[in-house]
Design a protein around this motif. Structure first.
Motif, short mmCIF file in Angstrom:
data_model
loop_
_atom_site.label_atom_id
_atom_site.label_comp_id
_atom_site.label_asym_id
_atom_site.label_seq_id
_atom_site.Cartn_x
_atom_site.Cartn_y
_atom_site.Cartn_z
N PRO A 104 0.81 -1.23 0.00
CA PRO A 104 0.00 0.00 0.00
C PRO A 104 0.84 1.28 0.00
N ILE A 105 2.11 1.16 0.30
CA ILE A 105 3.02 2.30 0.33
C ILE A 105 4.20 1.97 -0.58
N SER A 106 4.57 2.91 -1.41
CA SER A 106 5.67 2.64 -2.33
C SER A 106 6.49 3.91 -2.55
N SER A 107 7.67 3.73 -3.13
CA SER A 107 8.53 4.85 -3.51
C SER A 107 9.48 4.36 -4.57
N ASN A 108 10.13 5.29 -5.25
CA ASN A 108 10.99 4.93 -6.36
C ASN A 108 12.14 4.01 -5.95
N LEU A 109 12.71 4.24 -4.77
CA LEU A 109 13.90 3.51 -4.36
C LEU A 109 13.61 2.27 -3.53
#
Length: 720
Positions: free
Chosen positions: A274-279
């Motif tokens: 549910p939570i993401s980021s590029n790295l």
């Protein structure tokens, strides 16, 4: 009533000589009861021996009324005066003026070092130092030699001895009784320790130098004195430098931005998070599948699964007691806990507090302009100076490296110098590193994620530059964090001298806050027995594993170890480290120079906005983040500390963990001769706290109760 730790062991090193002739008569009888050559202090009745350094001294400076960057730092002024004969002194020697090396330690102290083989004596240097009008006093430096370090990284510790003692009185002592004790021993109170009971910082009006050790030892024998320990100023930078020495030969990565995008294009994002980021795909400690694939065992903490089953630590506050915490980093700026209105609010307090500053401290835990002026030049040297000029300017470090690597070329030595200086300066942001591991979460999703991306951090700084720390400040910092009703305290610090007063403070805080969880790093000494303060009962001690599931080469183990979590290893590849938030992206580091297009040292990007690091200092905040996830599912805080820790232990697992052949053989030896008894047993437990004397399995010996499992821990809390 004095608290007792039942199992203690003498920890330390060989004795060195000093004289007791200058002691007042009231201390001589006590001192003569010891061997006249001993330097030591006590920890619950056990001697902790110390050596007097003969190659270096500490200098404290008179306070200045400005923090302007335009004024030259006093440590540089002193170095110039000693090398070139400026100010009110003659040069030490026309042929050896460059031998003296002066480094800052914290806000107002410098270390003056003479390399071996120099013609100038330390006594000569001290005479020249005393002539400088801006010098307040010269302080002795002690050491506690590490017997565990390899020949390549072995070094003596730096322990500055000021004329200060932290004294703790029994609670039933009246104010008049305390004053009588202070008067009889010719002590004056500098200040009571804040956020603490019955503890004071005092100084002697009759002795100085190493004699303060004997005053403290004598006080421990006085009725009504619960503890008395010199307020040592310890420098942890040497420990960090040894740990980061593996980064010295890391290659530079050209076209870093393009390379990073190519790498990310080849790695899948973790599924159903549910939570993401590029790295995120690079953060193997949160989910190792993108890096290890579907066929290899998971060696991470299953954070992405925990996010699906939790609120991400929302409503939880974790105090980060550490060094520089640059909370305005884009991945942290929205994650910082803001102090509200309260009766005990400190002057100007808004985002935590800096206890490393002089006096009452400072409301800002970030890098000050004065501190920037102390480290900017060296940082820029590593980018601006060609190899020959760099070798000349840093000839002492160059000489050490040439001895260590005799076949290395000048350009290779220069490359190592660049990496070592950059790593040392980057590690000033150790607190920023730890905070990022716990709670990073950028709004634009371009950065990294912490273990608990919806939790908040309370920045609490206790380290000055070069890892300067004293127990009075640390004691106040722990009390301060507890007074702000935080849910977790993370202390990514270890290898400190065991301290009775600090132990008492932690006991007091734990007793007063039944739900508070304190997490500390086990230590990077590769020893049987965790370091201090992780060894204090009630503190959760955390060791480190790598991406393949092995114990890291540096992680301490055995006695007192509770759990393990990923701590990273960068020996073979920088990508094996823990990716977190760095501090050298600040404009001041790059003022007047161009930003390179390559990544360097520990940095993932040219600015060092993100770094890849190793150490139990990062396995501890991983566990603190897991506790934050757990507490986020217990909004009414019904679970006590003991229940939270019990769930952590019960849900930890040995799945994915592997014993190396070396560790398996080490266990066989320990099983035969007895756990907690190794060849160098008297010096093998830096905490001074003896491990539990009971048979354990090989897995428990090296991994405690196992690798922390965030998803299982969160589910267990929800089931309660």
């Amino acid at each position: 009533m004095r608290r007792l730790i039942s199992s203690l062991i003498l920890a330390g090193c060989f004795f060195s000589a000093t004289s007791f002739s200058l002691l007042p008569q009231q201390y001589r009888d006590f001192a003569q009861a010891q061997t006249a050559d001993e330097l030591f202090y006590t920890f619950y009745g056990q001697k902790i021996p110390l050596d007097l350094r003969r190659d270096t001294v500490a200098v404290s400076f008179k306070p200045r009324n400005t923090r302007s960057r335009s004024i030259q730092p006093l440590y540089l002024q002193l170095q110039q005066d000693l090398r070139r004969g400026g100010g009110n002194t003659r040069s030490i020697g026309s042929n050896h003026r460059s031998d003296v090396d002066v480094k800052p330690l914290g806000e107002n102290i410098a270390l003056v070092n003479l390399p071996s083989g120099t013609r100038a004596s330390l006594n000569t240097v001290q005479l020249q130092i005393q002539k400088q009008p801006y010098v307040q006093e010269i302080l002795p430096i002690l050491s506690r030699k590490s017997q565990s370090a390899s020949p390549e990284t072995k070094s003596e510790s730096v322990i500055v001895l000021p004329n200060e003692i932290v004294i703790s009185f029994a609670g039933e002592m009246s104010e008049s009784q305390r004053q009588i004790i202070l008067l009889r021993h010719n002590l004056e109170v500098l200040r009571p320790l804040r956020f603490s009971k019955n503890r004071y910082l005092v100084r002697s009006k009759s002795v100085s130098g190493t004699e303060i050790l004997h005053v403290a030892n004598q006080l421990t024998q006085v009725a009504g004195v619960q503890s008395a320990t010199p307020n040592f100023i310890q420098a942890t930078s040497d420990h960090m430098s040894q740990l980061l020495a593996t980064a010295a030969n890391l290659p530079e990565t050209p076209h870093a931005a393009e390379r990073l995008q190519q790498q990310l294009a080849q790695l899948p994002q973790p599924k159903d998070t549910p939570i993401s980021s590029n790295l995120l795909p690079l953060q193997w400690h949160l989910n190792s599948t993108p890096r290890r694939g579907q066929l290899l065992a998971r060696t991470d903490i299953r954070a992405t699964e925990a996010w699906r089953n939790s609120n991400g630590g929302r409503g939880v506050v974790v105090a980060v007691i550490d060094s520089l915490i640059q909370w305005d980093h884009p991945d942290l700026v929205k994650k910082t806990y803001k102090s509200g209105d309260r009766s005990d609010k400190l002057p100007g307090e808004e985002y935590g507090w800096d206890f490393s500053s002089q006096g009452e401290g400072d409301a800002d835990t970030r890098l000050s302009s004065q501190e920037m002026s102390q480290i900017q030049a060296e940082f820029q040297d590593t980018f601006k100076l060609p190899s020959d000029q760099l070798l000349k300017k840093y000839q002492q470090l160059s000489g050490i490296l040439k001895q260590r690597y005799p076949k290395a070329s000048d350009s290779e030595i220069a490359h190592r110098i660049r990496n070592l200086i950059r790593a040392e300066i980057g590690s000033e942001f150790h607190g920023t590193w730890a905070a990022g591991v716990i709670a990073a979460n950028s709004e634009d999703k371009a950065g990294i994620l912490g273990v608990a991306p919806h939790t908040q951090i309370l920045p609490v700084r206790v380290f000055g530059l070069r890892g300067a720390i004293n127990m009075a400040s640390l004691s106040e910092a722990i009390g301060y964090a507890a007074s702000r009703n935080v849910d977790v305290i993370n202390m990514s610090l270890g290898g400190l001298l065991p301290d009775e007063g600090l132990t008492e403070q932690i006991f007091d805080v734990l007793d007063a806050h039944r739900n508070l969880v304190i997490v500390a790093s086990a230590g990077n000494e590769n020893l049987d027995g965790v370091g201090f303060p992780a060894g204090i009962p009630g503190v959760v001690s955390v060791g480190a594993t790598n991406m393949t599931g092995n114990r890291t080469f540096y992680s301490s183990y055995g006695g007192g170890l509770d759990l393990v979590a990923p701590g990273g290893e960068i020996q073979n590849s920088l990508s094996g480290g823990i990716l977190t938030t760095g501090g050298t992206w600040l404009d001041g580091f790059w003022q007047g120079m161009s930003v390179p297009d390559y990544a360097w040292g520990l940095a993932l990007d040219p600015l060092g906005k993100y770094v890849q690091v190793q150490g139990t200092s990062f396995s501890a905040p991983i566990v603190s983040g897991v506790v934050a996830l757990m507490k986020g599912e217990d909004p009414k805080r019904r679970l006590s500390r003991d229940e939270i820790v019990s769930i952590l232990n019960q849900t930890a697992t040995y799945d994915g963990l592997n014993l190396s052949k070396a560790d398996a053989n080490r266990y066989r030896l320990q099983k035969e001769v007895g756990f907690g008894t190794v060849v160098d047993a008297p010096v093998s437990r830096p905490s001074g706290i003896f491990p539990k004397a009971k048979p354990v399995s090989a897995q428990e010996y090296f991994f405690g109760r196992g690798l922390v499992n965030a998803d299982a821990a969160v589910q267990a809390v929800k089931n309660r």
